[in-house]
Write a protein that holds these residues in place. Sequence first.
Motif, PDB file in Angstrom:
ATOM      1  N   UNK A 220       1.012  -1.609  -0.119  1.00 45.94           N
ATOM      2  CA  UNK A 220       0.254   0.114  -0.134  1.00 45.94           C
ATOM      3  C   UNK A 220       0.376   1.186  -0.051  1.00 45.94           C
ATOM      4  N   UNK A 221       2.046   1.835   0.969  1.00 47.24           N
ATOM      5  CA  UNK A 221       2.536   2.644   0.797  1.00 47.24           C
ATOM      6  C   UNK A 221       3.586   2.990  -0.404  1.00 47.24           C
ATOM      7  N   UNK A 222       4.196   1.465  -1.723  1.00 45.86           N
ATOM      8  CA  UNK A 222       4.451   1.682  -2.530  1.00 45.86           C
ATOM      9  C   UNK A 222       3.427   2.065  -3.615  1.00 45.86           C
ATOM     10  N   UNK A 223       1.837   1.878  -3.988  1.00 47.24           N
ATOM     11  CA  UNK A 223       0.850   2.183  -4.407  1.00 47.24           C
ATOM     12  C   UNK A 223       0.537   3.568  -3.845  1.00 47.24           C
ATOM     13  N   UNK A 224       0.819   4.178  -3.005  1.00 49.11           N
ATOM     14  CA  UNK A 224       0.495   5.512  -2.683  1.00 49.11           C
ATOM     15  C   UNK A 224       1.813   6.293  -3.320  1.00 49.11           C
ATOM     16  N   UNK A 225       2.849   5.977  -2.813  1.00 45.38           N
ATOM     17  CA  UNK A 225       4.503   6.629  -3.673  1.00 45.38           C
ATOM     18  C   UNK A 225       3.894   7.045  -4.965  1.00 45.38           C
ATOM     19  N   UNK A 226       3.082   5.872  -5.647  1.00 43.18           N
ATOM     20  CA  UNK A 226       3.854   5.748  -7.045  1.00 43.18           C
ATOM     21  C   UNK A 226       2.539   6.622  -7.914  1.00 43.18           C
ATOM     22  N   UNK A 227       0.890   7.061  -6.708  1.00 45.43           N
ATOM     23  CA  UNK A 227       0.299   7.239  -7.390  1.00 45.43           C
ATOM     24  C   UNK A 227       0.191   9.409  -6.532  1.00 45.43           C
ATOM     25  N   UNK A 228       1.263   9.819  -5.639  1.00 44.60           N
ATOM     26  CA  UNK A 228       1.972  11.305  -5.501  1.00 44.60           C
ATOM     27  C   UNK A 228       2.602  11.144  -6.680  1.00 44.60           C
ATOM     28  N   UNK A 229       3.041  10.468  -7.310  1.00 46.62           N
ATOM     29  CA  UNK A 229       4.440  10.437  -8.391  1.00 46.62           C
ATOM     30  C   UNK A 229       3.661  11.192 -10.151  1.00 46.62           C
ATOM     31  N   UNK A 230       2.642  10.094  -9.898  1.00 50.04           N
ATOM     32  CA  UNK A 230       1.724  10.292 -11.179  1.00 50.04           C
ATOM     33  C   UNK A 230       0.773  12.053 -11.472  1.00 50.04           C
ATOM     34  N   UNK A 231       0.520  12.254 -10.097  1.00 51.29           N
ATOM     35  CA  UNK A 231      -0.092  13.648 -10.162  1.00 51.29           C
ATOM     36  C   UNK A 231       0.978  14.407 -10.173  1.00 51.29           C
ATOM     37  N   UNK A 232       1.958  14.496  -9.069  1.00 49.33           N
ATOM     38  CA  UNK A 232       2.390  14.955  -9.148  1.00 49.33           C
ATOM     39  C   UNK A 232       3.377  15.821 -10.257  1.00 49.33           C
ATOM     40  N   UNK A 233       3.434  14.851 -10.890  1.00 49.51           N
ATOM     41  CA  UNK A 233       4.672  14.971 -12.066  1.00 49.51           C
ATOM     42  C   UNK A 233       4.362  15.538 -13.363  1.00 49.51           C
ATOM     43  N   UNK A 291     -26.906  -2.648 -21.741  1.00 46.91           N
ATOM     44  CA  UNK A 291     -27.572  -1.306 -21.026  1.00 46.91           C
ATOM     45  C   UNK A 291     -27.177  -0.214 -21.999  1.00 46.91           C
ATOM     46  N   UNK A 292     -27.285   0.510 -22.103  1.00 46.84           N
ATOM     47  CA  UNK A 292     -26.362   1.847 -22.981  1.00 46.84           C
ATOM     48  C   UNK A 292     -24.848   2.164 -22.879  1.00 46.84           C
ATOM     49  N   UNK A 293     -23.931   2.021 -23.203  1.00 50.96           N
ATOM     50  CA  UNK A 293     -22.184   1.756 -22.054  1.00 50.96           C
ATOM     51  C   UNK A 293     -21.611   3.343 -22.426  1.00 50.96           C
ATOM     52  N   UNK A 294     -20.960   3.685 -21.560  1.00 50.33           N
ATOM     53  CA  UNK A 294     -20.341   5.338 -22.693  1.00 50.33           C
ATOM     54  C   UNK A 294     -19.106   5.090 -21.276  1.00 50.33           C
ATOM     55  N   UNK A 295     -17.994   5.872 -22.324  1.00 51.87           N
ATOM     56  CA  UNK A 295     -17.152   6.208 -21.476  1.00 51.87           C
ATOM     57  C   UNK A 295     -16.552   8.338 -22.143  1.00 51.87           C
ATOM     58  N   UNK A 296     -16.423   8.264 -21.143  1.00 53.66           N
ATOM     59  CA  UNK A 296     -15.996  10.170 -21.534  1.00 53.66           C
ATOM     60  C   UNK A 296     -14.917  10.595 -20.377  1.00 53.66           C
ATOM     61  N   UNK A 297     -14.209  10.395 -20.619  1.00 53.19           N
ATOM     62  CA  UNK A 297     -12.674  10.434 -20.234  1.00 53.19           C
ATOM     63  C   UNK A 297     -11.492  11.698 -21.083  1.00 53.19           C
ATOM     64  N   UNK A 298     -10.765  12.031 -19.636  1.00 47.45           N
ATOM     65  CA  UNK A 298      -9.990  13.061 -20.126  1.00 47.45           C
ATOM     66  C   UNK A 298      -9.163  13.290 -21.777  1.00 47.45           C
ATOM     67  N   UNK A 299      -8.721  13.246 -21.827  1.00 45.21           N
ATOM     68  CA  UNK A 299      -8.100  13.339 -23.171  1.00 45.21           C
ATOM     69  C   UNK A 299      -5.926  12.999 -22.684  1.00 45.21           C
ATOM     70  N   UNK A 300      -5.969  13.531 -21.117  1.00 47.28           N
ATOM     71  CA  UNK A 300      -4.439  13.986 -20.796  1.00 47.28           C
ATOM     72  C   UNK A 300      -4.570  13.545 -19.156  1.00 47.28           C
ATOM     73  N   UNK A 301      -5.696  12.685 -19.572  1.00 50.05           N
ATOM     74  CA  UNK A 301      -4.925  11.675 -18.566  1.00 50.05           C
ATOM     75  C   UNK A 301      -4.027  11.027 -17.532  1.00 50.05           C
ATOM     76  N   UNK A 302      -3.032  11.317 -17.207  1.00 55.79           N
ATOM     77  CA  UNK A 302      -1.901  10.238 -16.108  1.00 55.79           C
ATOM     78  C   UNK A 302      -2.617   9.835 -15.868  1.00 55.79           C
ATOM     79  N   UNK A 303      -3.786   9.263 -14.926  1.00 55.03           N
ATOM     80  CA  UNK A 303      -4.062   8.785 -13.842  1.00 55.03           C
ATOM     81  C   UNK A 303      -4.616   6.988 -14.089  1.00 55.03           C
ATOM     82  N   UNK A 304      -6.028   7.390 -15.271  1.00 52.60           N
ATOM     83  CA  UNK A 304      -5.878   5.979 -15.502  1.00 52.60           C
ATOM     84  C   UNK A 304      -6.208   6.463 -17.187  1.00 52.60           C
ATOM     85  N   UNK A 305      -5.496   5.593 -18.261  1.00 55.72           N
ATOM     86  CA  UNK A 305      -4.888   5.875 -19.434  1.00 55.72           C
ATOM     87  C   UNK A 305      -6.257   5.665 -20.240  1.00 55.72           C
ATOM     88  N   UNK A 306      -6.481   7.324 -20.819  1.00 56.02           N
ATOM     89  CA  UNK A 306      -7.482   6.754 -22.416  1.00 56.02           C
ATOM     90  C   UNK A 306      -7.614   6.058 -22.841  1.00 56.02           C
TER      91      UNK A 306
END
Length: 363
Positions: A220-233, A291-306
Amino acid sequence: MIATIAATSAAALLVTPAVAALGHRALRRSRNASLMKITTRNGIDEQGFVRIGGIEQWISIRGEDRTNPVVLELHGGPGASTAIFGPRTRSWEKHFTIVRWDMRGTLKTLGRSGPEGAGEMTFDRVHRDAIEVTDHIRTRLAVDKVVLLAHSYGSAFGLRLARAFPERYSAYVGTDQNIHDAGRDDSVHQALLARLRAGGKRKELAAVEALHPDERRWTPRERAMHAKLLATSDPLTLGTMKKTVMGSLWLSPLHSLRELRLFLKGMAVSEPVAQATAGCDDWADGTGFELPFFVFQGEKDVLTSPALARRFFDDVQAPVKGFALIEDCSHFAAFRRPERFLELLLTHVRPLVAREPAGTTSA
């Protein structure tokens, strides 16, 4: 995913010089409270606690016309309430009845129960809560089905709910869409390494390079570190976290100063929930949706890959489906550009669920 960087940003808010900051906050919160008023004859504005899964959980129901389609949001984090975005998404309530729910271990629900009273903090327990919340809303608003709008980690629940219970949901909309593929795709990780190299961040680069190649084996600590760097970088993601997310929390008329700290505490309390999905495979679980299925994604999302979200979407079989990128956005695209997100909802989703002539979906 967002807990560590959110904690950094919120900590800065909490130590801001008191007189000037609190005066500005009071003025802006007052304006937001006025903006949030619903005065239409057939409107609804309810917030309170409902007994879900054996504990009191906070649910908000807001909209200008009870005959509008009902949208149930599943927030991300886990533990990151979307209720803080109420003023930013006020226009959505003209066209939909928006239901927001603080999951167990999250913000107002956490404030009610405390960590000790949150009960079982597991993915399966929250999944069962979501089914119960869905049925509560269907009964309370006298509707057969609701639109399921899943944000970020909430989309891990959303895919499973939409796949299993098409009789409860009229459409699925994922944004900041998480796709789990049992660790096969490492493009987000590789992009992080490239940003750290380009930025000359040697210490951070060494820490990331030292991680086990299989992310399912991270602590969990390594996952948190990775997530922080994804955002701050990434400047766009970091700016969105500070202005859109933390700014919304700071100025929310629904949340007290005490609840700023609860927002952070909730994501810490909720960390065990995310561990269950580390080895999940959304393809293996099934790409057929009734059921109808839609995905509306940020084009530059670095956390969840478009790109990964698009690959999954391309394999989805559904009665109607649509995919769109939200321009100039990383994570939190729906809240960074709420009017663009509303435009997508009105074009692609509302005509289907309100039984109006359907617009053209992108594919």
